[in-house]
Design a protein around this motif. Structure first.
Motif, mmCIF file in Angstrom:
data_model
loop_
_atom_site.group_PDB
_atom_site.id
_atom_site.type_symbol
_atom_site.label_atom_id
_atom_site.label_comp_id
_atom_site.label_asym_id
_atom_site.label_seq_id
_atom_site.Cartn_x
_atom_site.Cartn_y
_atom_site.Cartn_z
ATOM 1 N N SER A 1 43.659 32.501 36.688
ATOM 2 C CA SER A 1 42.647 33.544 36.541
ATOM 3 C C SER A 1 43.210 34.691 35.724
ATOM 4 O O SER A 1 44.420 34.924 35.711
ATOM 5 N N GLN B 1 41.937 38.820 34.106
ATOM 6 C CA GLN B 1 40.947 39.895 34.188
ATOM 7 C C GLN B 1 40.941 40.673 32.886
ATOM 8 O O GLN B 1 41.995 41.008 32.338
ATOM 9 N N LYS C 1 32.150 36.574 36.280
ATOM 10 C CA LYS C 1 33.249 35.627 36.170
ATOM 11 C C LYS C 1 32.809 34.468 35.292
ATOM 12 O O LYS C 1 31.741 33.887 35.518
ATOM 13 N N GLU D 1 37.660 36.999 34.620
ATOM 14 C CA GLU D 1 36.813 37.990 35.286
ATOM 15 C C GLU D 1 36.662 39.216 34.391
ATOM 16 O O GLU D 1 37.650 39.872 34.061
ATOM 17 N N ASN E 1 39.660 30.591 43.565
ATOM 18 C CA ASN E 1 39.525 30.220 42.156
ATOM 19 C C ASN E 1 39.280 28.722 42.005
ATOM 20 O O ASN E 1 38.472 28.293 41.167
#
Length: 208
Positions: A13, A15, A55, A87, A192
């Motif tokens: 993941s 951001q 997301k 995200e 996730n």
């Protein structure tokens, strides 16, 4: 040695705060030719539409297609995750007045907490006696039953425990992960994986 090989490593993941998401924003890009790594990293991966947090789930096939489309002669080696979550969070403008108010209340809480700790230590950890003395010092009369001090003390304990176990924003005292950090990391990893599986099942993974 092949210089036209680029290695791309994706985390599970990432951001971002910019609507234009480039490969270098969500992945590590390496090549023996630094120019190749630079141009690959600057490829636009996705452009966020709308003004809300969201997301987006990507497949590495999307990345490979983009790189091959821009630079057909480059050989792509993918390291890490095959599907990953990006995200997008809308950037928030910093408010100085709010930060000053937070700083004031934080300093006040630390001051009161330190004073309370010293007083309980000096009375051999007798919290009840400290409450009695504080009540007499403020009101001038002796306390016979429960007071607002006990109420706020109980509320403070509750807020403190919630703040600790929910891992709100705070500075780390050391680099070693605590049990809370480990549990939060495990939870994030499982979340996730669930998001990626659901997106793949529903056909929402961006592959082209």
């Amino acid at each position: 040695m092949k210089t036209n090989v680029v290695y791309v490593k994706f985390p599970q993941s990432a951001q971002v705060v910019n609507k234009n998401i480039y490969i270098q924003d969500v992945a590590e890009v390496f090549s023996f030719d630094s120019m190749i790594a630079k141009v690959v990293g600057e490829i636009l991966l996705y452009k966020v539409k709308g003004d809300k947090n969201e997301k987006i789930i990507f497949s590495v096939m999307k990345v490979i297609n983009l790189i091959q489309k821009e630079y057909p002669g480059i050989w792509v080696e993918v390291i890490g995750e095959t599907d990953f979550v990006v995200e997008y969070k809308m950037p928030l403008k910093p408010k100085k007045m709010t930060e000053y108010v937070k700083l004031f209340f934080m300093a006040l809480i630390v001051f009161i907490g330190a004073a309370f700790t010293i007083m309980t230590f000096n009375t051999d950890v007798s919290v009840g006696e400290v409450f009695h003395n504080l009540y007499f010092l403020i009101t001038g009369s002796k306390k016979t039953d429960g007071s607002v001090l006990e109420v706020f003390y109980s509320i403070g304990l509750l807020v403190g425990i919630l703040g600790f176990y929910n891992h709100f924003k705070g500075s780390k005292l050391h680099d070693d992960p605590t049990p809370i950090h480990i549990e939060m990391s495990n939870y994030e990893e499982e979340m996730n994986k669930a998001i990626i599986k659901d997106a793949d099942r529903e056909g929402k993974t961006i592959k082209q």
